[in-house]
Write an enzyme that holds these catalytic residues in place. Structure first.
Site, short mmCIF file in Angstrom:
data_model
loop_
_atom_site.label_atom_id
_atom_site.label_comp_id
_atom_site.label_asym_id
_atom_site.label_seq_id
_atom_site.Cartn_x
_atom_site.Cartn_y
_atom_site.Cartn_z
N ASP A 15 -38.01 -32.55 42.53
CA ASP A 15 -37.83 -31.10 42.40
C ASP A 15 -38.67 -30.39 43.46
O ASP A 15 -39.88 -30.25 43.31
CB ASP A 15 -38.23 -30.67 40.99
N LYS A 17 -45.66 -16.44 41.28
CA LYS A 17 -45.95 -17.67 40.51
C LYS A 17 -47.16 -18.40 41.08
O LYS A 17 -47.89 -19.09 40.36
CB LYS A 17 -44.71 -18.57 40.54
N ASP A 64 -35.77 -20.28 33.62
CA ASP A 64 -36.44 -20.89 34.77
C ASP A 64 -37.13 -19.76 35.51
O ASP A 64 -36.49 -18.98 36.21
CB ASP A 64 -35.42 -21.59 35.66
N GLU A 84 -40.54 -28.46 34.59
CA GLU A 84 -39.30 -28.24 35.33
C GLU A 84 -38.50 -29.53 35.59
O GLU A 84 -37.28 -29.55 35.37
CB GLU A 84 -39.60 -27.51 36.64
#
Length: 582
Positions: free
Chosen positions: A176, A64, A5, A153
C-alpha cells in the site's frame, strides 16, 4: 455504519448495501475526494472546491502527516505551522482540520443514504502509533461520529480483496503506497478469518515525497528559487503523465512574478528520482517477509493498493522482489475505503463469516531496574491483546515505583521510545515485599491503556497517553527496527551483563554477610572456594565482559548453594523451636 478511508491525499466513504460494499459519490459523481480544506471568513470548503482556492489563499493538504505529532517534529509541511504547545496549521489542530474532511464524508453518506449517520470505521496506516490513532479517533468525534473501529489500511485492502474468497486459504501481501504513507502487510485468510502475520511501513513515505522530489529537480533545472505549492501541483500532474507516457513538460507560469518555468522530464528522469523512495518500500517488504517467516514463493498473491502503485517503476520493483506479477484487481484509490465499509458491515451484521485479526507493529513494555526493557506485548502480537506482570520494590522502605512505558525493539530502555511515565504509591515494605501488578491492554483500534495496581490496597492508577505518544519522528520507526537488528549482539551482551551485574550486586553483600558471621554455618573447607568465586565475580565486573560475568555469578551461586540450604534449614529449626517453646 459507514467505512471511511481518511487518506493523506484523497479520502472516500463507503457502506454495505444488500451485502455488497459500495463507495458513495458526491454531487459531482466523485467517489474519491481530495483531502484538502480551505478556511475562509467563517466558511469551510473541502475537496475539489478547496483545491480551486489554491494559489489565491492557503489550502491545507496532507494534514494526515501532522496527526499525533508534537511541535518541532514536522519540518517539511507545505504551510507554516504555528508555534505553541500543540501543532497547529492556520490556527487549527490537525484533528480539527481532519474533522472537516470527515464531516464532508459524513454529509455525502447522509445525502446518499437519506438517513443520519452516527457510527464509522476509519482506516489508518498500519504503522500509525498510539498518538496518531488516538488523534484520528478524536477527529472522528469532532466530526460527530462514534468511531466504532480503527482498521489498518493494508488490512482493509485485504478485506476488499478477499471478500469473495472466504472459503479459500491464502497468504497475501498487501503493498500500500499512498500519498503520504507506505505499508506492507502479510495476511493469511482461512475460512473467513483474516489474520495479520506481519506488518512493516513508513508513515513519512508516499506520493507527496515523489512530487516534492520532481518539483525540486525541475526547479533546479530551470534555475528557479524555492519550490512553492504551484510547483508541487504541477509535479503531481507530470508524475501522473509519466505513468502513461515517456515524456512530459513541467510548466509553471510567472514564478516569483517573473519568467515562466518550462522543463522537459522523461520517465527515466523521474524513475531515477523515485528510485531511493521505492527502495525504501522494498526494504520494508524484505523485513515484513522475514518477520512472517515466509519467502515470496509462500505467497498466493501480492495485492497493490494506493494511488502511487500506478507508477510503472513501483510495479516493476514489486514484481522483481516478489518474483511474480502483482495483483491489480483492486482499485488503487478505492480498495481501502471498500475494506473499511466491509468492516463496518461486519460490525453491524450486514457482512457475516468474516473475522479480522490485526497485530501491533512494535513491542510494548516497561523499564525495569537496571535500565532494561521488559517487553509485555511483543511486536506482531494479534490484537486486541492484554498482558500483565507483577513487579516488586527494589529497595527496602521504598514508598513508590516509577513506571516508564516504552515502545521499541531494543534491549536497553534508553534506546526505546518513552510513551509515558507515572508514579504508583504503596506502603513501605522490605525489599521485594511490595507488589505492583501492571497490565497493558491494546484495544481493537491499537490504542494502549496501562493500568498499575497496588496489590495491598487494590488502588489502581491508569496511564493517560497524551497528544504525542512517541517523542520521535515517524520516519524513525523503521530506523528503530533496523537498529534493533544491527545492534542485536551488542544489545544482548549489554543486557546479559546488566542482569548479571544486578545479580552480583545482590549476591556479593549477602555472601560477605554470611562469611563474616563466624557462627560455623560455613565450614573452613568451603570458605576458600567461596572466596575464590567471589574474587572471580569482582574481576569480571571490572572487565565488562558479559559472558565472563554471567559465568562467574553462576559459579558463585553454585559455590554458595550448600550454605544457602543450611541457612534455610537452620531458620526452619529456629522457627519450630520458638513455636514449641510458645
Amino acid at each position: 455504519m459507514i467505512g471511511i478511508d481518511l487518506g493523506t491525499t484523497y479520502s472516500a466513504v463507503g457502506v454495505v448495501e444488500s451485502g455488497f460494499p459500495i463507495l458513495l459519490a458526491n454531487e459531482e459523481g466523485r467517489r474519491v475526494i481530495p483531502s484538502a480544506v480551505w478556511f475562509g471568513d467563517g466558511a469551510v470548503e473541502v475537496g475539489e472546491k478547496a483545491l480551486r482556492r489554491r494559489g489565491v489563499s492557503p489550502v491545507v493538504t496532507s494534514v494526515k502527516r501532522l496527526m499525533g505529532r508534537r511541535p518541532g517534529e514536522v519540518d517539511d509541511f507545505p504551510l507554516p505551522l504555528d508555534e505553541g504547545d500543540r501543532v497547529r496549521v492556520l490556527g487549527r489542530t490537525p484533528e480539527e482540520v481532519s474533522a472537516e474532511i470527515l464531516k464532508e464524508l459524513k454529509r455525502i453518506a447522509e445525502w446518499r443514504l437519506e438517513t443520519e449517520v452516527r457510527k464509522a470505521v476509519i482506516t489508518v496506516p498500519a504503522y500509525f502509533n498510539d498518538a496518531q490513532r488516538s488523534a484520528t479517533k478524536r477527529a472522528g468525534e469532532l466530526a460527530g461520529l462514534e468511531v466504532a473501529r480503527i482498521v489498518n489500511e493494508p488490512t482493509a485492502a485485504a478485506l476488499a480483496y478477499g471478500l469473495d474468497k472466504l472459503g479459500e486459504k491464502a497468504r497475501v501481501a498487501v503493498y500500500d503506497l499512498g500519498g503520504g504513507t507506505f505499508d506492507l502487510s502479510v495476511l493469511e485468510m482461512r475460512d473467513g478469518v483474516f489474520q495479520v502475520l506481519a506488518t512493516r511501513g513508513d508513515t513519512r513515505l508516499g506520493g507527496d515525497d515523489l512530487d516534492a522530489a520532481l518539483a525540486g529537480w525541475c526547479a533546479e533545472k530551470a534555475g528557479a528559487g524555492a519550490v512553492d505549492g504551484r510547483m508541487i501541483k504541477e509535479a503531481e500532474r507530470v508524475k501522473r503523465a509519466l505513468s502513461a507516457d515517456g515524456e512530459a513538460v513541467f510548466r509553471v507560469p510567472f514564478v516569483d512574478g517573473g519568467e515562466s518555468i518550462e522543463v522537459a522530464a522523461t520517465r527515466r528522469d523521474f524513475e531515477h528520482l523515485a528510485a531511493p523512495f521505492i527502495e525504501r518500500t522494498i526494504d520494508c517488504c524484505r523485513r515484513a517477509m522475514h518477520d512472517a517467516e515466509l519467502s515470496p514463493a509462500d505467497l498466493d498473491a501480492v495485492v497493490l493498493v494506493g494511488g502511487s502503485t500506478r507508477i510503472p517503476a513501483v510495479r516493476e520493483a514489486v514484481s522483481a522482489f516478489f518474483d511474480r506479477e502483482p495483483d491489480l484487481s483492486q482499485h488503487p484509490d478505492e480498495a481501502i475505503a471498500l475494506g473499511a465499509a466491509i468492516q463496518a458491515g461486519v460490525l453491524t451484521g450486514a457482512v457475516r463469516k468474516v473475522v479480522l485479526l490485526d497485530v501491533t507493529p512494535l513491542s510494548l513494555g516497561i523499564e525495569t531496574f537496571g535500565g532494561l526493557m521488559n517487553v509485555l506485548i511483543p511486536r506482531n502480537t494479534t490484537i486486541p491483546a492484554k498482558a500483565g506482570e507483577m513487579f516488586t520494590n527494589a529497595v527496602a522502605g521504598q514508598r513508590s515505583m516509577s513506571l516508564r512505558v516504552l515502545q521499541g525493539e531494543r534491549e536497553m530502555a534508553r534506546d526505546n521510545w518513552r510513551l509515558g511515565e507515572f508514579e504508583v504509591a504503596f506502603e513501605p515494605a522490605e525489599k521485594g515485599r511490595a507488589r505492583v501488578g501492571v497490565q497493558f491492554r491494546i484495544d481493537e483500534n491499537g490504542i494502549l491503556e496501562v493500568l498499575a495496581r497496588d496489590t495491598a490496597t487494590n488502588r489502581d492508577t491508569v496511564l493517560e497517553i497524551r497528544d504525542a505518544a512517541v517523542d520521535v519522528d515517524d520516519e524513525k520507526v523503521e530506523t528503530m527496527v533496523s537498529e534493533s537488528v544491527e545492534h542485536a549482539f551488542d544489545d544482548m551482551a549489554e543486557r546479559v551483563f546488566t542482569e548479571a551485574r544486578l545479580k552480583a550486586e545482590e549476591l556479593l553483600p549477602a555472601v560477605e554477610a554470611v562469611l563474616s558471621q563466624g557462627d560455623g554455618i560455613v565450614p573452613e573447607e568451603e570458605v576458600a572456594g567461596i572466596r575464590e568465586a567471589e574474587a572471580t565475580v569482582r574481576e569480571a565486573l571490572d572487565s565488562g565482559d558479559a559472558n565472563r560475568l554471567k559465568a562467574a555469578v553462576e559459579s558463585l551461586d553454585k559455590a554458595t548453594e550448600a550454605v544457602a540450604a543450611r541457612m534455610v534449614e537452620r531458620a526452619m529449626e529456629e522457627a519450630l523451636e520458638r513455636r514449641m517453646g510458645g
